[in-house]
Write an enzyme that holds these catalytic residues in place. Structure first.
Site, PDB file in Angstrom:
ATOM      1  N   SER A   1      16.164  47.061   0.574  1.00  0.00           N
ATOM      2  CA  SER A   1      16.744  46.573  -0.665  1.00  0.00           C
ATOM      3  C   SER A   1      15.638  45.905  -1.496  1.00  0.00           C
ATOM      4  O   SER A   1      14.647  46.545  -1.825  1.00  0.00           O
ATOM      5  CB  SER A   1      17.911  45.631  -0.363  1.00  0.00           C
ATOM      6  OG  SER A   1      18.661  45.360  -1.508  1.00  0.00           O
TER       7      SER A   1
ATOM      8  N   HIS B   1      25.239  50.352   1.367  1.00  0.00           N
ATOM      9  CA  HIS B   1      24.187  49.352   1.427  1.00  0.00           C
ATOM     10  C   HIS B   1      24.447  48.304   2.509  1.00  0.00           C
ATOM     11  O   HIS B   1      23.510  47.676   3.006  1.00  0.00           O
ATOM     12  CB  HIS B   1      24.084  48.658   0.070  1.00  0.00           C
ATOM     13  CG  HIS B   1      22.757  48.027  -0.187  1.00  0.00           C
ATOM     14  ND1 HIS B   1      21.672  48.738  -0.657  1.00  0.00           N
ATOM     15  CD2 HIS B   1      22.325  46.746  -0.057  1.00  0.00           C
ATOM     16  CE1 HIS B   1      20.642  47.924  -0.806  1.00  0.00           C
ATOM     17  NE2 HIS B   1      21.006  46.709  -0.443  1.00  0.00           N
TER      18      HIS B   1
END
Length: 698
Positions: free
Chosen positions: A551, A669
């Site tokens: 990320s 995610h």
């Protein structure tokens, strides 16, 4: 070693003039995941990935050991509602944690098992909140990694849903009113009511009455006319009198805060009184059982402080320090114990001191420090929780590098801490050691990193295969925690390092701001300096050093590999941000321009272009072996970043080291099933081991 044959990737002649900068974007076509060209390219990349990785040595041994270590399971702290408690637990054989409840009779019962809902493992439990009496439970589920958090309400006694799903509740808090008839929550406007491409924004705060139609009957109480990227938070005091409502623009480290007396105005139209507005600080409020408002804030205190005031008059001038800012430790949490069994009510304050947790005990009235809570070791504590109605007990989660998460119980009568619940599984743990090292970054700033190695190996006796991990953003702290990935690598003879670079929260809000916006390069400098320190001290060499991040941490390692390719042998870059010129156009990107800056602003575009990894790929450079891992259903960071960067590196590199893309379907995610976690770790660890020379087979 011969250079891999990479899939064909057209280079488009796209160059845009942005505020006077000539910005090339040769792989813009890879932004479209539905195009035939992108699909064909992804299929070819998948074939290349499996050819390169599936046959690497030690993979089955890795898989077995990771599975063993994940067999510890996990346990969460209890959430009390009277004599009933709620908690999550994952046993060794389970793919996801399960939500349980225990009644006054001590009987344990499953409330929510994601695998019972969907045996494919693609459904995740995002959040849950019982009402104040423990009779109803609001819970949120997502499917396939989309993080959409469909909201439902369950009758705890029967286990049956009484309503839902309510859509568009991503990142919504639930604030129940007493009696369980209604709650406040946050929901996005319907896509048809917002401009194209903005359906992930435009949140509002609503009052919902259980059993009513959320689309037609819910009352909007806040958010109209405010920033489209705003996030909102809501809470209601235990007695139901006080509503607190906060608003922050995207992920900005500042918020506005209001409070309303629900006995003095209708719950459908609470009369909000400003507690903080137009101030560059982050503040929260909790109204205690004693009627005082407890203000948790970094206003004029970058390491945070706790103040008290009267909720009826919460203006800044009335705030009084109860727990002042510490010059070294960061205040992270607090809990109040005020049961009649105690000689005097006390407050527990949670801190992190250079990423290590501690808890102190204070007089609730004066704030005087009167003791500390024993903790099992030098690790991390989870949230400190108490019974809503008061008492003498508190519970907190604990973990460190070799300790699976447990729940500890503190008794304020005796001052003792005891194990409340251990993780359910039994595992054979390797003998490892952790050393916190302080080093200087390029500008002289002191930075810390945690170096984890096998205990039977003398430190720095010879250079070893090493993984350097970092994040460096969004006020996120990297603190010690149980990690099967770390333990598996270290047990095999490697070294694992966690760098507490700027941009995180390890040293407070100033540490965060020292690594954001125009100062983002400091994060990358801290990371490079960590690598150089490890090499200088004999832990590793550039030929044996891998870096890893996901990320925002993917941005970190993306910048590292383009800025200092000679310093690293292998890179694992997961769900990354890499095209910093166009990141705002996709996913939740516009909520992050308060962290990175916006390409729409000339000065800020300059910052972004200064480090944007995609725009710093240079032809003829020998780049290290790189593995991008992305997830098709990622609605936070669009996989297009890794696709474009992968194509750019494959075209540009002069090295025979492989540039690979691992594309995984039906996950996003965030949370995932354990078996998918194992498979991802097998792929990434075997890739890094093969490049750095770690023997996984002996």
């Amino acid at each position: 070693m011969s250079r891999p044959t990479y899939p064909a990737a057209q280079r488009q002649d796209i160059v845009e003039d942005l505020h006077g900068h000539q910005v090339a974007d040769p792989y813009r076509w890879l932004e479209d995941p539905q195009s035939d060209d992108t699909k064909r390219w992804l299929t070819d990349q998948d074939e290349l990935f499996h050819q390169a990785v599936d046959g690497l040595p030690g993979r089955e041994r890795l898989r077995a050991r990771l599975t063993d270590l994940l067999g510890s399971g996990s346990i969460g702290s209890p959430v009390w509602r009277g004599d009933r408690r709620f908690f999550v637990r994952r046993a060794a054989e389970q793919e996801h944690a399960v939500l349980y409840t225990v009644g006054a009779d001590g009987g344990e019962r499953i409330l929510l098992d994601p695998m019972a809902i969907d045996d494919s493992g693609r459904t995740t439990l995002d959040a849950w909140q019982p009402d104040k009496e423990g009779r109803l439970l609001a819970y949120q589920l997502s499917h396939g990694g989309d993080e959409e958090s469909l909201l439902r309400v369950m009758d705890v006694a029967t286990g049956e849903d009484v309503e839902g799903p309510i859509e568009r509740c991503r990142y919504s808090q639930i604030a129940w009113l007493p009696g369980g008839a209604a709650f406040y929550y946050v929901r996005r406007l319907p896509a048809a009511e917002v401009p194209d491409g903005e359906d992930q924004y435009h949140r509002r705060v609503y009052l919902h009455r259980v059993g009513s139609d959320p689309e037609t009957d819910d009352v909007m109480i806040f958010g109209e006319g405010r920033e489209k990227t705003n996030y909102y938070g809501v809470s209601v005091s235990r007695d139901g009198r006080w509503l607190a409502l906060s608003a922050s623009q995207g992920t900005a480290p500042r918020n506005e805060l209001w409070i309303a007396d629900l006995t003095a105005s209708p719950i459908e139209a609470p009369a909000l009184k400003v507690l903080q507005e137009g101030v560059d600080a982050e503040t929260g409020v909790y109204v205690g059982r004693d009627g005082r408002a407890y203000i948790f804030t970094d206003r004029d205190a970058p390491r945070a402080r706790l103040c008290v005031t009267d909720p009826a008059d919460p203006s800044y001038e009335t705030w009084r320090d109860l727990i002042p800012e510490d010059p070294e430790a960061v205040l992270s949490d607090f809990a109040i114990l005020d049961g009649p069994e105690l000689e005097r009510p006390v407050l527990l304050a949670g801190w992190t001191r250079h990423a290590i947790s501690e808890i102190t005990v204070h007089d609730l009235v004066t704030g005087e420090r009167i003791g500390e809570v024993p903790t099992p070791g030098l690790g991390s504590i989870g949230g400190i929780v108490e019974r809503p109605e008061g008492g003498h007990e508190a519970w907190f989660g604990y973990t460190d590098n070799v300790t699976p998460t447990s729940v500890q119980r503190y008794d304020a009568r005796t001052g003792e801490t005891s194990l409340w619940q251990a993780a359910p599984g039994t595992v054979d743990l390797p003998d490892v050691q952790a050393e916190q090292i302080t080093y200087e970054s390029y500008d002289g700033t002191e930075v810390r990193m945690l170096v984890i190695s096998r205990a039977d190996v003398a430190a720095r006796d010879e250079p070893r295969p090493t993984i350097l991990y970092g994040y460096g953003g969004f006020n996120v702290s990297l603190t010690p925690s149980y990690s099967p990935i770390i333990l598996t690598w270290v047990e095999a003879g490697g070294v694992y390092v966690i760098a507490n670079v700027r941009g995180g929260a390890e040293e407070g809000e100033e540490w965060h701001r020292a690594g954001m916006l125009a100062r983002k390069q400091a994060v990358f400098d801290d990371f490079h300096a960590a690598a150089e320190k490890l090499i200088a001290d004999g832990w590793t060499t550039p030929e044996r050093l891998a870096i890893s991040g996901g990320s925002n941490g993917g941005l970190l390692v993306g910048a590292a590999l383009t800025q200092r390719p000679e310093l690293y042998r292998a890179v694992v870059c997961s769900a990354p941000l890499l095209d910093m010129v166009r990141y705002e156009r996709f996913g939740l990107g516009q909520t992050w321009n308060v962290e990175y800056g916006s390409a729409e602003v000339p000065e800020q575009l300059g910052w972004l272009l200064g480090y944007s990894p995609y725009h710093h790929v240079r032809e003829g450079v020998e780049y290290p072996a790189t593995l991008f891992t992305v997830f098709d259903s990622d609605t936070r960071v669009d996989p297009l970043h890794a696709r474009k960067m992968c194509a750019a590196l494959q075209h540009a590199t002069a090295s025979a080291e492989p540039i690979l893309l691992r594309n995984e379907a039906e996950v996003g995610h965030g949370a995932r099933a354990v078996s998918r976690t194992v498979q991802l770790a097998v792929d990434t660890l075997s890739f890094m081991a093969a490049r750095t020379g770690l023997d996984l087979e002996t």
